[in-house]
Design an enzyme around this catalytic site. Structure first.
Site, PDB file in Angstrom:
ATOM      1  N   ASP A  35     -33.353   2.421 -73.130  1.00  0.00           N
ATOM      2  CA  ASP A  35     -32.695   1.147 -73.421  1.00  0.00           C
ATOM      3  C   ASP A  35     -31.318   1.105 -72.755  1.00  0.00           C
ATOM      4  OD1 ASP A  35     -31.950  -1.249 -74.537  1.00  0.00           O
ATOM      5  OD2 ASP A  35     -32.239  -0.645 -76.609  1.00  0.00           O
ATOM      6  N   ASP A  36     -31.141   0.205 -71.793  1.00  0.00           N
ATOM      7  CA  ASP A  36     -29.854   0.034 -71.099  1.00  0.00           C
ATOM      8  C   ASP A  36     -29.449   1.257 -70.270  1.00  0.00           C
ATOM      9  OD1 ASP A  36     -29.745  -2.393 -72.365  1.00  0.00           O
ATOM     10  OD2 ASP A  36     -27.740  -2.136 -73.189  1.00  0.00           O
ATOM     11  N   CYS A  73     -32.979  -6.755 -72.409  1.00  0.00           N
ATOM     12  CA  CYS A  73     -33.790  -6.011 -73.381  1.00  0.00           C
ATOM     13  C   CYS A  73     -35.085  -6.703 -73.774  1.00  0.00           C
ATOM     14  CB  CYS A  73     -32.966  -5.741 -74.643  1.00  0.00           C
ATOM     15  SG  CYS A  73     -31.487  -4.748 -74.368  1.00  0.00           S
ATOM     16  N   ARG A  77     -39.161  -6.253 -72.633  1.00  0.00           N
ATOM     17  CA  ARG A  77     -40.147  -5.753 -73.588  1.00  0.00           C
ATOM     18  C   ARG A  77     -41.346  -6.695 -73.685  1.00  0.00           C
ATOM     19  NH1 ARG A  77     -37.202  -1.664 -76.383  1.00  0.00           N
ATOM     20  NH2 ARG A  77     -35.254  -1.594 -75.198  1.00  0.00           N
ATOM     21  N   LYS A 130     -37.632   0.601 -80.878  1.00  0.00           N
ATOM     22  CA  LYS A 130     -37.113  -0.771 -80.865  1.00  0.00           C
ATOM     23  C   LYS A 130     -38.182  -1.791 -80.486  1.00  0.00           C
ATOM     24  CE  LYS A 130     -33.705  -3.374 -78.124  1.00  0.00           C
ATOM     25  NZ  LYS A 130     -32.481  -3.255 -77.317  1.00  0.00           N
ATOM     26  N   HIS A 132     -37.867  -5.845 -80.912  1.00  0.00           N
ATOM     27  CA  HIS A 132     -37.024  -6.859 -80.262  1.00  0.00           C
ATOM     28  C   HIS A 132     -37.793  -7.949 -79.526  1.00  0.00           C
ATOM     29  CE1 HIS A 132     -32.927  -7.636 -78.089  1.00  0.00           C
ATOM     30  NE2 HIS A 132     -33.024  -8.299 -79.233  1.00  0.00           N
ATOM     31  N   HIS A 221     -28.467   2.556 -75.378  1.00  0.00           N
ATOM     32  CA  HIS A 221     -27.827   1.273 -75.683  1.00  0.00           C
ATOM     33  C   HIS A 221     -26.583   1.507 -76.544  1.00  0.00           C
ATOM     34  CE1 HIS A 221     -27.349  -2.805 -77.300  1.00  0.00           C
ATOM     35  NE2 HIS A 221     -28.328  -3.244 -76.507  1.00  0.00           N
ATOM     36  N   ASP A 327     -35.449  -0.478 -69.641  1.00  0.00           N
ATOM     37  CA  ASP A 327     -35.692  -1.914 -69.812  1.00  0.00           C
ATOM     38  C   ASP A 327     -34.779  -2.791 -68.963  1.00  0.00           C
ATOM     39  OD1 ASP A 327     -33.344  -1.468 -71.253  1.00  0.00           O
ATOM     40  OD2 ASP A 327     -33.941  -2.721 -72.950  1.00  0.00           O
ATOM     41  N   ASN A 328     -33.670  -2.270 -68.514  1.00  0.00           N
ATOM     42  CA  ASN A 328     -32.775  -3.001 -67.601  1.00  0.00           C
ATOM     43  C   ASN A 328     -31.761  -2.022 -67.045  1.00  0.00           C
ATOM     44  OD1 ASN A 328     -32.018  -4.376 -70.681  1.00  0.00           O
ATOM     45  ND2 ASN A 328     -30.506  -3.027 -69.726  1.00  0.00           N
ATOM     46  N   LYS A 377     -26.952  -4.993 -66.038  1.00  0.00           N
ATOM     47  CA  LYS A 377     -27.826  -5.710 -66.961  1.00  0.00           C
ATOM     48  C   LYS A 377     -27.424  -7.176 -67.024  1.00  0.00           C
ATOM     49  CE  LYS A 377     -28.409  -5.870 -72.036  1.00  0.00           C
ATOM     50  NZ  LYS A 377     -28.059  -5.161 -73.295  1.00  0.00           N
TER      51      LYS A 377
END
Length: 534
Positions: A35-36, A73, A77, A130, A132, A221, A327-328, A377
């Site tokens: 994540d991130d 994010c 997903r 996560k 989301h 993240h 994710d990014n 991001k």
């Protein structure tokens, strides 16, 4: 008689061979999502962070250096889970609700998740981490094909107290299957979510069925939260300053073949000052933030190691396909402004290594994480959309393969179904299903020719892009001016070639203009405000 016996024996052998082929085990499939995490943050993509488990997967697996996500994010997903562009799945922006179908803020019923489809092919389906892509209980993972789930329904939170709100009027939920779960003492999200991933793998053995596991870490993240023993490994390692660190990462990336030898480093972001203009206290603060961030990535890798060990202990490691990505790109966000509670703003001023802090590493850290790329991001430049992609599965991938062919999250649905031998449905639960957009990566994993996608498309909050072959068309909101880059020779997107190649530019703009309305994209200026959680 001898001849008859031979014929009978051959017949039996042929019959056995047929039976073996018929009952050949379907592979288990695991998708691990960071994540991130920035493009150069794992060790085998340029950093000095200790990621031995990811490195090990890369050594004997497929490494893709031009893999893409959806730059944010929840859109990423939604795309990963459904094999569609995020707007087609109903999550064109965030999970706040809007009236426009492509932006409703949760997965619609004209898409299916990988879990939903694999269940029809005899798979057990599990998720940890996560979610989301829908905060209402009717949109939770167990309602979208997962047999069991444990993790954070929302987008972010404290790693030590994940249900503590950080925004006004916010409610955060950790769920176990379809019920809210109250975290206990000694909680650290990265470990606790992986605990359940390990549990699911071990429990699955008794079922005799293949499984699909979606392990969606919240790490790294913000907020920057890590365990003291992990932070200690990295304290003092970043006092060289961001310019030196970025240059060192680039040289390592070139040596590893992650980027071409002639790759130039994008300029230091304009939001980042000269290192030598900082006070000693400011330098120490940056070092502290980077140490904590590195510790978060390190701990994620440790837990990937635990997952891999569980596969070995249950005897399924050789027949499990694992895919890892982010994710990014790295996040340049800060904890500041009216969007945060007063106590959170106060906590953001504490050192990152203080467990009561709630801080980020902002533009300086993100600029290092995304070496050598431009922006972060949210934007559709490479710094927003590029991710490492590593796949490992001994029964499928027989040797190390490194590929610079462009691929995207939309390809993961097709890849999973191809590996599992399961067909993508035209209808599901009485709804017509949008045809998948992706192309299976399985031929590439097997060392065969892979045709890839004709073009890849990007849109997030008015930022737009098209990747076709070596070329990339990109536009930043609100300037809305198209630029053209040759990614093969200019990965950092430094030289706009739109004036030199007007026909190429025109053709790629036409591709975008055809794709956007068909995918449900609404121009950002015309999009409703939206309500609810971000």
């Amino acid at each position: 008689m001898k001849k008859l016996f031979t014929l009978l024996a051959l017949g039996c052998l042929a019959s056995i061979g047929f039976a073996q082929k018929k009952i050949a085990k379907k592979p288990n499939i695991i998708i691990i999502l960071a994540d991130d995490m920035g493009y150069s943050d794992i060790n085998c993509f340029g950093s000095t962070i200790q990621t031995p488990n990811i490195n090990d997967m890369a050594k004997t697996g497929l490494v893709m250096t031009n893999f893409y996500n959806a730059s944010r994010c929840c859109p990423s997903r939604a795309s990963l889970l459904t094999g569609l562009y995020q707007h087609q799945a109903g999550v064109g922006d965030m999970v706040n609700t809007r009236t426009e179908p492509g932006y409703q803020g949760y997965l619609n019923h004209n898409c299916v998740t990988i879990a939903e489809v694999l269940k029809t092919g005899g798979y057990n389906t599990y998720m940890a981490g996560k979610w989301h892509v829908g905060t209402a209980p009717e949109n939770w993972p167990v309602k979208r094909g997962f047999d069991h789930y444990f993790g954070l329904i929302d987008g972010a939170g404290s790693y030590f107290n994940p249900t503590a709100p950080y925004r006004p009027n916010q409610h955060l939920t950790v769920a176990l299957d379809d019920k809210p779960f109250t975290p206990g003492a000694n909680w650290y999200s990265t470990d606790n979510y992986a605990d359940y991933a390990v549990k699911y793998i071990k429990d699955n053995k008794a079922t005799g069925k293949p499984f699909f596991l979606y392990m969606a870490f919240t790490s790294p993240h913000w907020p920057l939260h890590a365990l003291p023993e992990d932070i200690a490994k990295y304290k003092g390692k970043f006092m060289k300053g961001w310019d030196v660190l970025r240059e060192e990462r680039l040289q390592k990336m070139i040596a590893l073949g992650i980027v071409p030898k002639d790759t130039k480093l994008s300029p230091r972001d304009p939001n980042v000052p000269e290192w030598n203009s900082l006070t000693e206290a400011e330098k120490v603060d940056f070092d502290d933030k980077m140490a904590v961030y590195s510790a978060m990535v390190d701990r994620m890798d440790q837990n990937i190691g635990r997952i891999r060990q569980a596969l070995k202990e249950t005897g399924v490691d050789q027949n499990t396909l694992i895919m890892f990505l982010s994710d990014n790109g790295a996040s340049s966000e800060y904890t500041k402004g009216n969007g945060f509670l007063p106590e959170i703003l106060a906590a953001a001023k504490k050192p990152a290594s203080d467990p009561t802090s709630f801080t980020t590493y902002g533009f300086p850290g993100a600029n290092v994480s995304n070496t050598p790329l431009r922006l972060f991001k949210h934007w559709e430049y490479e710094g927003g959309t590029a991710t490492p992609f590593i796949a490992n599965g001994p029964s499928i991938i027989k040797k190390h393969i490194q590929s610079a062919q462009p691929a995207h999250l939309i390809d993961l649905m097709a890849t999973c179904l191809d590996a599992a031998g399961v067909a993508y449905p035209k209808t599901y639960n009485g709804s017509n299903i949008t045809p998948t957009e992706g192309v299976s990566l399985l031929p590439l994993m097997q060392g065969k020719v892979w045709k890839g996608n004709n073009a890849l498309f990007f849109e997030h909050e008015g930022n737009r892009a098209v990747r076709q072959g070596d070329w990339k068309l990109v536009s930043q909101y609100p300037e809305n001016k198209w630029q053209l880059y040759n990614i093969k020779t200019d990965r950092a997107e430094l030289t706009d070639l739109s004036a030199q190649y007007p026909d190429r530019m025109k053709a790629m703009i036409a591709l975008y203009d055809e794709w956007a309305p068909s995918a449900g994209v609404v121009p950002f200026d015309k999009l409703g405000k939206g309500k609810g959680d971000l």
